[in-house]
Design an enzyme around this catalytic site. Structure first.
Site, PDB file in Angstrom:
ATOM      1  N   SER A  76      45.227  46.330  55.519  1.00 54.26           N
ATOM      2  CA  SER A  76      46.159  47.311  56.067  1.00 54.26           C
ATOM      3  C   SER A  76      45.661  47.789  57.433  1.00 54.26           C
ATOM      4  CB  SER A  76      46.344  48.467  55.068  1.00 54.26           C
ATOM      5  OG  SER A  76      47.466  49.245  55.396  1.00 54.26           O
ATOM      6  N   GLU A 119      54.834  43.532  49.333  1.00 54.41           N
ATOM      7  CA  GLU A 119      54.092  44.571  50.052  1.00 54.41           C
ATOM      8  C   GLU A 119      54.723  45.956  49.981  1.00 54.41           C
ATOM      9  OE1 GLU A 119      51.224  44.529  51.571  1.00 54.41           O
ATOM     10  OE2 GLU A 119      50.781  42.487  52.237  1.00 54.41           O
ATOM     11  N   HIS A 151      51.452  46.190  48.131  1.00 56.93           N
ATOM     12  CA  HIS A 151      50.426  46.520  49.122  1.00 56.93           C
ATOM     13  C   HIS A 151      49.196  47.105  48.432  1.00 56.93           C
ATOM     14  CE1 HIS A 151      49.257  47.275  53.268  1.00 56.93           C
ATOM     15  NE2 HIS A 151      48.928  48.517  52.973  1.00 56.93           N
TER      16      HIS A 151
END
Length: 527
Positions: free
Chosen positions: A216, A335, A438
């Site tokens: 990220s 995600e 995610h």
């Protein structure tokens, strides 16, 4: 902003989980437990199969006149410094992302070192330097228990804290009248890499074999280090996990938002802005200047067009101007489902699908709706919305970056596709599956806790991923005896990726088509 801040919830919220380090061994052996650094000796924890040194300072506390300055070397100490408990987390807005009892403070420029048995000054191991995610707003190094990488992978792992939010990325021109504004958190990461270069050999790490990695915002940081002048020569390979590297602010945007931010916190006198900001209590700087759009949200972070980060990494990749080093890069199949789930929990539901698309994509919403019709997702707003934003914000930018890097670099690409990956309890309460969302791949590489344990098939996938990642750190190729061959992306003109899933790994070539990347390329204003 609350959606981005939820990342810390996902990787560190469990009580009784394994996001804390193991207890010290009953008898700490004085030899292996103590290591001499350039600033002084540190005493860590010796556990079966590995050692860990927590909270080791790599730079001086950035307080007082050092607030919003490049990091300075840590002051030396005498005797043995205790390195058996994590150091302070950097200042962050805990009203959105609770710290779960972990203390925060400005004196947070510290790192943790995990070493396997056998690592020594005379028997050095390759090194992974991990940069945590959290939207440049939240997170900390101590969340990432790296014992699996150390013991199974036989590598040294370093996890790094760096300044976040306003303290890490405020780009006010009064703080630096030249072009070297903002990016203080990025400078911290560079200082940590220099510390690794100068000290890691004493811990049994090889300073000539350093791989930088992150997820990220951590992966976005890695993107920036690939093009940042002061990062050159500090690593030899890179790993990028779920990094929306296109979400970079330019200098003009950073300056404008930062100027407005200073006014908001009561520092508007042009002749006294810098002194005013440096005099504010840290608690008044917990909120952050938000620079760039991220789906329906915004985040802070590094600013391009500056001395420390003169160019945009996505542009450089497209122009084949990246350093020619091995890269392992990928994203997760679902995600954005995590962010949609957090929005559902925060607002006790989601707006109607047309409004979700309008709020996120503006005038492009009708075209998005045509490509992601609600009836194609069983009428479930959360699934359809998640798929659209996953593709536009994560999958297709990652595909573009991967293709650009492959023109000059050895690139190994993946998609994490375990759609039964364990998720924290709150996310399992929404009326749509978050799937391979995610951050959920982190549980397969680090013992982060906060969710149900991996089942046997997932534990097997975890072992494979640890083996691939560790081997990449060792020689720049994820080639592991006994595991399926991982093809180099673009090597034969194809776009082959490793699909990380249970019950078995597969090789795919339809990533771009599956995620509608040709469609997203036509929407110039959509990230």
């Amino acid at each position: 902003m609350g959606l981005l801040l939820g990342l810390g919830l996902l990787v560190g919220c469990g009580t009784g989980g394994s996001d804390t380090h193991p207890p010290p061994a009953p008898v700490a052996q004085p030899g292996p437990a103590v290591v001499q650094t350039a600033a002084g000796a540190v005493r860590g924890t010796v556990a079966p199969g590995y050692r860990v040194f927590d909270g080791v300072p790599y730079a001086a506390a950035p307080v007082g006149p050092l607030r919003w300055e490049r990091p300075e070397p840590a002051a030396p100490w005498s005797g043995e410094r205790d390195a058996t408990t994590p150091g302070l987390r950097c200042i962050q807005d805990t009203s959105f992302d609770p710290d779960y009892g972990r203390p925060t403070g400005e004196d947070c420029l510290n790192l943790n070192i995990w070493t396997p048995d056998g690592a020594s000054r005379s028997s050095q191991k390759p090194v992974l330097v991990w940069i945590h995610g959290g939207g440049f707003l939240n997170g900390s190094a101590d969340i990432y228990d790296a014992r699996w990488m150390a013991t199974q992978g036989d590598i040294v792992v370093v996890t790094v804290n760096y300044r976040l939010g306003a303290l890490g990325f405020l780009a006010h021109p009064a703080l630096s009248p030249d072009a070297n504004i903002g990016n203080y958190g990025l400078a911290d990461q560079q200082a940590a890499l220099r510390w690794v270069r100068d000290n890691i050999a004493e811990f049994g790490g090889d300073p000539t074999k350093v791989t930088i990695a992150g997820e990220s915002a951590g992966a976005m940081s890695v993107c920036d280090h690939l093009v940042a002048p002061d990062s050159a020569g500090l690593f030899r390979a890179a790993i990028l996990q779920s990094g929306p590297c296109q979400a970079q602010a330019d200098r003009a945007t950073g300056q404008k938002v930062s100027t407005d931010y200073a006014t908001k916190v009561g520092c508007s006198d042009p002749d006294a802005v810098a002194a005013c900001l440096r005099s504010l209590p840290a608690k008044e700087l917990q909120s952050a200047p938000l620079y760039v759009g991220f789906g329906p949200d915004k985040l802070t972070g590094p600013v391009t067009g500056t001395d420390r980060l003169p160019v945009d990494p996505m542009t450089e990749a497209a122009l084949s101007r990246m350093p020619r080093i091995p890269v392992l890069i990928g994203s997760n199949g679902d995600e954005f489902a995590m962010f949609a789930a957090l929005q559902y929990l925060k607002d006790h539901g989601l707006p109607p699908y047309p409004k979700l698309l309008s709020d996120t994509f503006g005038p492009d919403a009708p075209a998005v709706a045509a490509h992601y019709p609600l009836d194609g997702f069983g009428g479930n707003d959360g699934l359809a919305y998640s798929a659209a934003v996953t593709d536009s914000l994560f999958a297709c930018p990652t595909d573009r970056l991967t293709s650009g890097l492959a023109h000059t670099n050895p690139v190994y690409a993946y998609e994490f596709n375990d759609r039964t990956a364990p998720a924290p309890d709150p996310l399992r309460a929404v009326p749509f599956a978050v799937g391979a969302s995610h951050s959920l791949e982190l549980r397969y590489l680090f013992d982060v806790g906060g969710a149900p344990p991996l089942n046997p098939a997932q534990r097997e996938l975890s072992d494979k991923m640890v083996a691939y990642w560790s081997q990449f750190v060792k020689d720049g190729k994820p080639e592991v005896a006994g595991l399926p061959d991982w093809p180099q992306f673009g090597a034969d003109g194809s776009a082959k990726r490793m699909s990380l899933q249970t019950p078995q790994l597969t090789i795919t070539e339809d990533f771009s088509a599956h995620h509608n990347c040709a469609f997203w390329a036509t929407l110039k204003g959509t990230r």
